[in-house]
Design an enzyme around this catalytic site. Structure first.
Site, short mmCIF file in Angstrom:
data_model
loop_
_atom_site.label_atom_id
_atom_site.label_comp_id
_atom_site.label_asym_id
_atom_site.label_seq_id
_atom_site.Cartn_x
_atom_site.Cartn_y
_atom_site.Cartn_z
N ASP A 32 -6.14 1.30 -1.50
CA ASP A 32 -7.41 1.45 -0.79
C ASP A 32 -8.52 2.00 -1.67
OD1 ASP A 32 -6.35 0.73 1.81
OD2 ASP A 32 -5.28 2.63 1.76
N HIS A 39 0.35 8.22 -1.27
CA HIS A 39 0.87 7.19 -0.38
C HIS A 39 2.15 7.71 0.26
CE1 HIS A 39 2.49 3.31 0.98
NE2 HIS A 39 1.25 2.87 0.89
#
Length: 429
Positions: free
Chosen positions: A363, A306
Site C-alpha cells: 500500500d 503487515h
C-alpha cells in the site's frame, strides 16, 4: 505415518494429527478436539488459525515470499499479464494460446451490462461512494443472468468467470462516473482489458481517452500484485459466504463489502493522506518518526508493517520500481513520492522499526501510482477490487468443487451474563 501432537488437559492426553502442506507448513488438526475433550480453541482475529486447505496462493511471511499456483509473484509481475494471471489463479495453470484466446474472447463478449442496469445507477445519490455502488451492482448483475448464478458445472466455468471479470470493469467505471455526475461510457471491444477500463473511466462522449502504454502496463502490473493474497479478510469472507452455497455474485459482493473497510482495501488511501499531510505541514520527518515511536495520539506510520509479512512485502519492491518508471516516463514530479522515499529511508535506518520488522508494504507506493494514473482516492479501493476479483473467483470455485466441504461456522467463548431474571417493564425503574 502421521505425526501427532499431544495436548494435556485435566489429567488426560489427547493425540491430534499434524497436517503438513506442500511447502512444509505444519498445522495441528483440531477438528475433533471438541468431541474428544470438550475444548475449543480461541484465536481472536484468526491470526494463527488455518480455516481451510487451499492450492491457490502461498505466502511465507518470514522470508517475504508470495506465489500464485507455485509461480513467484516477481516472475508473474515481470512476464505475465493480468488476464493471463487471472486464468492461472482461477483454473490452476497458465493458459495455452488457444485457452487464452478463448478467455479473451469471452471477456470481450461480456463487457456490456444489461441496458436496464444503467437505470439502477440513478437510484444512488450523487455523492454515493463508488464501493457502495460496486457492491450493490455486482449483486444485481447476477439477477440479469440467472443461468450463471450458481455456475456449478466446473467444466464450463470459464464463461461465468469471464462474465464477472469483464463486467466488474464496466460497473466500476460507471460507479465512478455516476459519483461525478458524468455520462456512462460504453466499452470498446477492440481494446485490451486494462485499456478498455481506462477508456470507460476517463473518456468523454466527444473525446475518447487514449491511454499511454506506460499507464496501461503500470495498472496491469498493479492488478497482478493484488490478484490474490491467501486468506485475507475479503477472501475469507468470500469463502465463508460460498460455504453456504451462495452464488458467485453474492459471494463476490460480500468480498467487496469486506474490502471496503479502511483496515483492508482502504490502507493506500491512508498512506496518501499521511504523505499529503507531511507535505502540507512541512513537518520534519525525524520529528514525525519520533511521534510515531512515542505513539502520540492520532499519529501512525501508514503503509509499514503487515499482518503476515515479517520481512519485505515482495509486492512492495515491485511496485516501488514500477512507480519510479511510471513517473519518469510520464515526466511527473510528485512531492508525495519524494517524501515517501525520504520517510522510508529514515524509518528503515531506525532500530525501532528494524527490531519490529516494520517494512513498507504494497500500500505504501500503490496510491502514488494511482495518483499518477489520474485515479482519484475514492476509486483506489475499487481498483483493488478489480485486481482481487480473480482470487475471489478462484476461492469460490475451490469451495464449490470440494465434495467434503461444509458450511463455515466458527465457535466462540461466551463472556456475557449467565442466568438473569426477567423484570416487567414497570419494575425496571
Amino acid at each position: 505415518m502421521t505425526e501427532l501432537a499431544t495436548l494435556r488437559y485435566s489429567g488426560k492426553n489427547y493425540e491430534l494429527p499434524v497436517v503438513v502442506g506442500t511447502q512444509n507448513e505444519a498445522a495441528v488438526d483440531i477438528s475433533k478436539l471438541r468431541s474428544q475433550s470438550g475444548l475449543i480453541t480461541l484465536d481472536n482475529g484468526y491470526g494463527n488459525t488455518g480455516s481451510c486447505s487451499s492450492s491457490i496462493t502461498y505466502v511465507d511471511g518470514e522470508k517475504g515470499v508470495l506465489k500464485y499456483r507455485g509461480y513467484l509473484i516477481e516472475v508473474l509481475a515481470t512476464k505475465s499479464t493480468f488476464v493471463e494471471t487471472a486464468y492461472l489463479l482461477i483454473f490452476g495453470d497458465l493458459p495455452t494460446t488457444s485457452q487464452l484466446a478463448e478467455f479473451r474472447k469471452l471477456l470481450m463478449q461480456h463487457e456490456f451490462i444489461h441496458e436496464d442496469m444503467r437505470h439502477h445507477f440513478d437510484g444512488f445519490p450523487p455523492n454515493a461512494p463508488p464501493m457502495a455502488i460496486l457492491s450493490a451492482m455486482m449483486n444485481a448483475v447476477g439477477c440479469f443472468e440467472p443461468v450463471f448464478m450458481q455456475a456449478d458445472d466446473d467444466e464450463y466455468f470459464m464463461e461465468p468467470a469471464a462474465r464477472l471479470m469483464s463486467k466488474i470493469r464496466t460497473i466500476a467505471a460507471a460507479s465512478y462516473r455516476k459519483s461525478l455526475g458524468k455520462p456512462l461510457i460504453y466499452p470498446r471491444s477492440k481494446l485490451r482489458y486494462v485499456e478498455n477500463f481506462l477508456h470507460m473511466l476517463f473518456s468523454k462522449p466527444y473525446e475518447p481517452y487514449e491511454a499511454d502504454e506506460a499507464v496501461v502496463q503500470a495498472l496491469d502490473k498493479l492488478l497482478i500484485l493484488h490478484a490474490d493474497h491467501e486468506q485475507n479478510c475479503s477472501t475469507s469472507t468470500v469463502r465463508m459466504v460460498a460455504s453456504s452455497q451462495a452464488n458467485l455474485y453474492a459471494s463476490v459482493a460480500a468480498g467487496v463489502c469486506a474490502l471496503w473497510g479502511p483496515l483492508h482495501g482502504g490502507a493506500n488511501v491512508a498512506v496518501i493522506d499521511m504523505l499529503s499531510e507531511l507535505v502540507e505541514s512541512g513537518q520534519k520527518l525525524d520529528k514525525f518518526v519520533e511521534r510515531v515511536k512515542n505513539r502520540d495520539e492520532g499519529v501512525r506510520l501508514m503503509g509499514f508493517g503487515h499482518r503476515v509479512y515479517k520481512n519485505f512485502d515482495p509486492r512492495a519492491k515491485i511496485i516501488k520500481e514500477s512507480c519510479h518508471r511510471l513517473l519518469d516516463k510520464l515526466g511527473i514530479e510528485d512531492p508525495l513520492l519524494d517524501i515517501a522515499m525520504q520517510l522510508e529511508e529514515v524509518a528503515l535506518k531506525d532500530p525501532y522499526f528494524i527490531e519490529r520488522k516494520l517494512y513498507p508494504n504494497v500500500d505504501y507506493y500503490s496510491g502514488i501510482i494511482m495518483r499518477a494514473l489520474g485515479i482519484p482516492t475514492d476509486m483506489f479501493t475499487v481498483i483493488f477490487a478489480i485486481g482481487r476479483l480473480p482470487g475471489w473467483i478462484a476461492h469460490w470455485r475451490e469451495v464449490h468443487t470440494n465434495d467434503s466441504g461444509r458450511i463455515d461456522r466458527p465457535r466462540q467463548i461466551y463472556v456475557g451474563h449467565t442466568a438473569r431474571e426477567y423484570l416487567p417493564i414497570e419494575d425496571r425503574g
